[in-house]
Design an enzyme around this catalytic site. Structure first.
Site, PDB file in Angstrom:
ATOM      1  N   CYS A 110      -9.050   8.890  -0.126  1.00 44.16           N
ATOM      2  CA  CYS A 110      -8.454  10.212   0.097  1.00 44.16           C
ATOM      3  C   CYS A 110      -8.993  10.825   1.393  1.00 44.16           C
ATOM      4  O   CYS A 110      -8.651  10.376   2.471  1.00 44.16           O
ATOM      5  CB  CYS A 110      -8.697  11.103  -1.126  1.00 44.16           C
ATOM      6  SG  CYS A 110      -7.605  12.542  -1.215  1.00 44.16           S
TER       7      CYS A 110
ATOM      8  N   HIS B 170      -7.053   7.510  -5.998  1.00 41.14           N
ATOM      9  CA  HIS B 170      -8.463   7.529  -6.392  1.00 41.14           C
ATOM     10  C   HIS B 170      -8.755   6.458  -7.444  1.00 41.14           C
ATOM     11  O   HIS B 170      -8.597   6.696  -8.641  1.00 41.14           O
ATOM     12  CB  HIS B 170      -8.821   8.894  -6.971  1.00 41.14           C
ATOM     13  CG  HIS B 170      -8.901   9.990  -5.969  1.00 41.14           C
ATOM     14  ND1 HIS B 170     -10.092  10.394  -5.390  1.00 41.14           N
ATOM     15  CD2 HIS B 170      -7.937  10.782  -5.437  1.00 41.14           C
ATOM     16  CE1 HIS B 170      -9.863  11.384  -4.544  1.00 41.14           C
ATOM     17  NE2 HIS B 170      -8.561  11.638  -4.549  1.00 41.14           N
TER      18      HIS B 170
ATOM     19  N   GLU C 223     -11.684   5.474  -8.380  1.00 35.86           N
ATOM     20  CA  GLU C 223     -12.860   5.886  -9.155  1.00 35.86           C
ATOM     21  C   GLU C 223     -12.502   6.797 -10.322  1.00 35.86           C
ATOM     22  O   GLU C 223     -13.272   6.918 -11.289  1.00 35.86           O
ATOM     23  CB  GLU C 223     -13.891   6.564  -8.233  1.00 35.86           C
ATOM     24  CG  GLU C 223     -13.629   8.016  -7.881  1.00 35.86           C
ATOM     25  CD  GLU C 223     -12.558   8.237  -6.815  1.00 35.86           C
ATOM     26  OE1 GLU C 223     -12.386   9.388  -6.376  1.00 35.86           O
ATOM     27  OE2 GLU C 223     -11.888   7.255  -6.427  1.00 35.86           O
TER      28      GLU C 223
END
Length: 242
Positions: free
Chosen positions: A86, A203, A205
Site C-alpha cells: 500500500c 494487504h 498481512e
C-alpha cells in the site's frame, strides 16, 4: 529469515506485518525506525501501509527522503528482498525501485474493502506458494491506489511477466467490473526486473490469520520462507567437498 519493518511517522500497518512474520511464522522481526541507517542484518525489508508523514504533498513523497531509504535501496540492489504494501508500494515508486506511479482512485473515493485478486504467475518467490491464475481475496484500503505508467513501461512489465497480481472479478475475469480503482491493466502488484522487490496495494498481512477468517495472504510470506530454505540448502550443497 530475518524481517525488518520500517516505521515512518504515520505508519499504521507495521504491527500487522509483525503479527504475521513474528507471531504466526515465528521469524525474527524487528521494527526499523525511519531514521536508522544500518539494516545489514535483515533478509527482508517491509515498507508497510499507512500514511507516512501524513501523506502530505503526495503519498510517499516525503518518506523517500528518510535516512533509512538509502539503505533500503542498497539492500534491494544487493538482491535482498523488499516488500512494499500500500503506502509502501507508493514509496517504492517514488524512490525509483519500481516503475510507474500510484494516483488518485478513478472515482476519487477512499476504498476500504475485500476484493478478488488474480495471481498472474508463480515464477517468483513471492507467489511460488500459489497456483498460476489462482483467485484469492485480499483487503484494500487506499485513496491513491490507481496504478499508472506510460505505454512503454506497461509493455515492459507485461512482456517480462512482472505483473504478479491483478484485480479481477470473483471468477477471475480481468475487466473494468473487477477493477476497483481504475488501475491500468488492472495492476495490483508488480516486481522489479530482478524480482526481489515487490510492490502491491492489497494487504496480504491482513489476510494471514485463520482467527480473522482470512488466510489468502499468508502464502506470500510462506513463499519467501521456502525460497530462503532452498537457497540455504543449495549453499550447503555447494560448500561440500567433491
Amino acid at each position: 529469515m530475518k524481517f525488518g519493518i520500517v516505521v515512518f511517522p504515520g505508519s499504521n500497518c507495521d504491527r500487522d506485518v509483525a503479527m504475521v512474520t513474528e507471531g504466526l511464522l515465528s521469524q525474527p522481526t524487528r521494527m526499523v525506525w525511519h531514521q536508522e541507517t544500518d539494516i545489514s542484518d535483515l533478509d527482508v525489508v517491509v515498507l508497510p501501509g499507512g500514511f507516512s508523514y501524513g501523506d502530505y504533498l503526495r503519498c510517499g513523497a516525503i518518506a523517500r527522503f528518510s535516512p533509512v531509504i538509502k539503505s533500503v535501496i542498497e539492500h534491494a540492489r544487493a538482491g535482498k528482498f523488499v516488500l512494499g504494501i500500500c503506502n509502501g508500494f507508493q514509496i517504492l515508486t517514488e524512490v525509483g525501485l519500481l516503475p510507474g506511479a500510484l494516483i488518485r482512485n478513478r472515482d476519487l473515493h477512499f476504498i476500504c474493502d475485500r476484493v478478488p485478486i488474480r495471481v498472474e504467475n508463480t515464477n517468483f518467490p513471492w507467489t511460488q506458494a500459489y497456483c498460476a491464475k489462482q483467485v484469492i481475496t485480499l483487503p484494500i484500503a487506499h485513496g491513491e491506489g490507481r496504478y499508472y505508467a506510460d505505454e512503454e513501461t506497461l509493455k515492459a512489465l507485461e512482456d517480462s511477466d512482472r505483473v504478479l497480481f491483478r484485480y479481477c472479478t470473483p471468477t477471475g475475469e480481468i475487466n473494468d467490473i473487477g477493477n476497483p480503482n481504475g488501475s491500468l491493466n488492472n495492476i495490483a502488484g508488480i516486481t522489479n526486473e530482478q524480482g526481489n522487490v515487490l510492490g502491491m496495494m492489497p494487504h496480504p498481512e491482513r489476510a494471514s490469520d485463520a482467527l480473522l477468517g482470512a488466510t489468502d495472504g499468508r502464502k506470500l510470506f510462506e513463499g519467501l520462507l521456502a525460497a530462503k530454505s532452498l537457497t540455504a540448502t543449495l549453499e550447503v550443497s555447494a560448500a561440500r567437498p567433491m
